[in-house]
Write an enzyme that holds these catalytic residues in place. Structure first.
Site, PDB file in Angstrom:
ATOM      1  CB  CYS A 102      32.402  23.320 -15.128  1.00 38.01           C
ATOM      2  SG  CYS A 102      31.244  23.876 -13.845  1.00 38.01           S
ATOM      3  CG  HIS A 195      36.316  24.670 -12.777  1.00 41.40           C
ATOM      4  ND1 HIS A 195      36.207  25.264 -14.021  1.00 41.40           N
ATOM      5  CD2 HIS A 195      35.086  24.746 -12.214  1.00 41.40           C
ATOM      6  CE1 HIS A 195      34.969  25.702 -14.193  1.00 41.40           C
ATOM      7  NE2 HIS A 195      34.266  25.404 -13.112  1.00 41.40           N
ATOM      8  CD  GLU A 197      39.386  25.232 -15.702  1.00 42.05           C
ATOM      9  OE1 GLU A 197      38.368  25.953 -15.733  1.00 42.05           O
ATOM     10  OE2 GLU A 197      39.339  24.022 -15.400  1.00 42.05           O
TER      11      GLU A 197
END
Length: 252
Positions: A102, A195, A197
């Site tokens: 990001c 993202h 994660e």
């Protein structure tokens, strides 16, 4: 001191832990290590957002670095962002692996001469189908992408985007919302706009905070939440991609 044979990685954290993430996960560091780490590795945390950077004479001890997302603009002139850009240039000169997520994706672009700014079509929050470009140039890491579906879902939360990649960079994924969802520079730089994660609950909490701060409108927030209810991100695929890039090998 580095233990012989031990793989060592660093998270360059460009955001401060939210109360929710601290309570549920113990901080963003744990979220990243759970997603990208493997047994037997050492991971260190540097809160670059607060001016905490690794020592230049320690950089050679690391096998790879991850730059996190951030509420800050990658094109801003905050002193820590400028210092981060210099660090990224240094790591590239050392041929160290650097993965940007990001904000990290955007600041990598900026550090190497690309252009970053506000997204022309506004916020992107929720699940997004990202299309993988299959006819990229030969590259050790990219070879393994052939086994993945042509499109993967990922959690997105950004209002800035890469406008133009640096000279020598290659766009390897895009979406109907964002033209540069992933890019590489050689074998050692990888940027991902989404993202990999994030869990759905982390994003739901972030949507709540953005709504409370009047950063987004209620209808937009409800639409983003609805998309999260009816579909799942391809987290396992994204984790494999990130691990393969950082470690230089494809595991199941």
């Amino acid at each position: 001191m580095r233990i012989e044979g031990e793989k060592r990685y660093a998270l360059l954290l460009a955001a401060r832990d939210s109360d929710y993430v601290k309570k549920v996960y113990g901080g963003y560091f744990n979220v990243f290590v759970a997603a990208f780490g493997e047994e037997g590795e050492r991971w260190d945390l540097f809160r670059v957002v607060d001016g905490e950077f690794p020592s230049m004479n320690e950089l050679h001890n690391y096998d790879g670095f991850v730059v996190s997302g951030s509420p800050y603009d990658a094109y801003g002139d905050d002193s820590w962002i400028l210092e981060l850009c210099f660090l990224l240039q240094t790591l590239d000169a050392m041929q160290k692996k650097v993965l940007g997520i990001c904000f990290g994706h955007q600041v990598l672009c900026r550090a190497f001469g690309g252009k970053v700014g506000k997204a022309y079509s506004g916020w992107d929050i929720g699940l997004r189908k990202v299309k993988i470009v299959k006819d990229f140039s030969p590259c050790t890491f990219l070879d393994g992408l052939d086994e993945f579906p042509p499109a993967l879902s990922i959690i997105e939360c950004h209002q800035d985007e890469v406008w133009e990649v640096p000279v020598g960079a290659e766009v390897i994924a895009f979406s109907d919302k964002t033209g540069v969802e992933m890019f590489t520079i050689g074998d050692n730089i990888l940027g991902i706009q989404g993202h990999p994660e994030y869990t759905k609950d982390i994003l739901n909490n972030l949507i709540d905070r953005l709504l409370t701060n009047d950063a987004i409108e209620k209808g937009f927030a409800e639409d983003a939440r609805l998309k999260l209810q009816v579909a799942e991100p391809d987290r396992k695929c994204w984790e494999r991609i990130c691990r393969a890039f950082l470690k230089g090998k494809w595991n199941q």
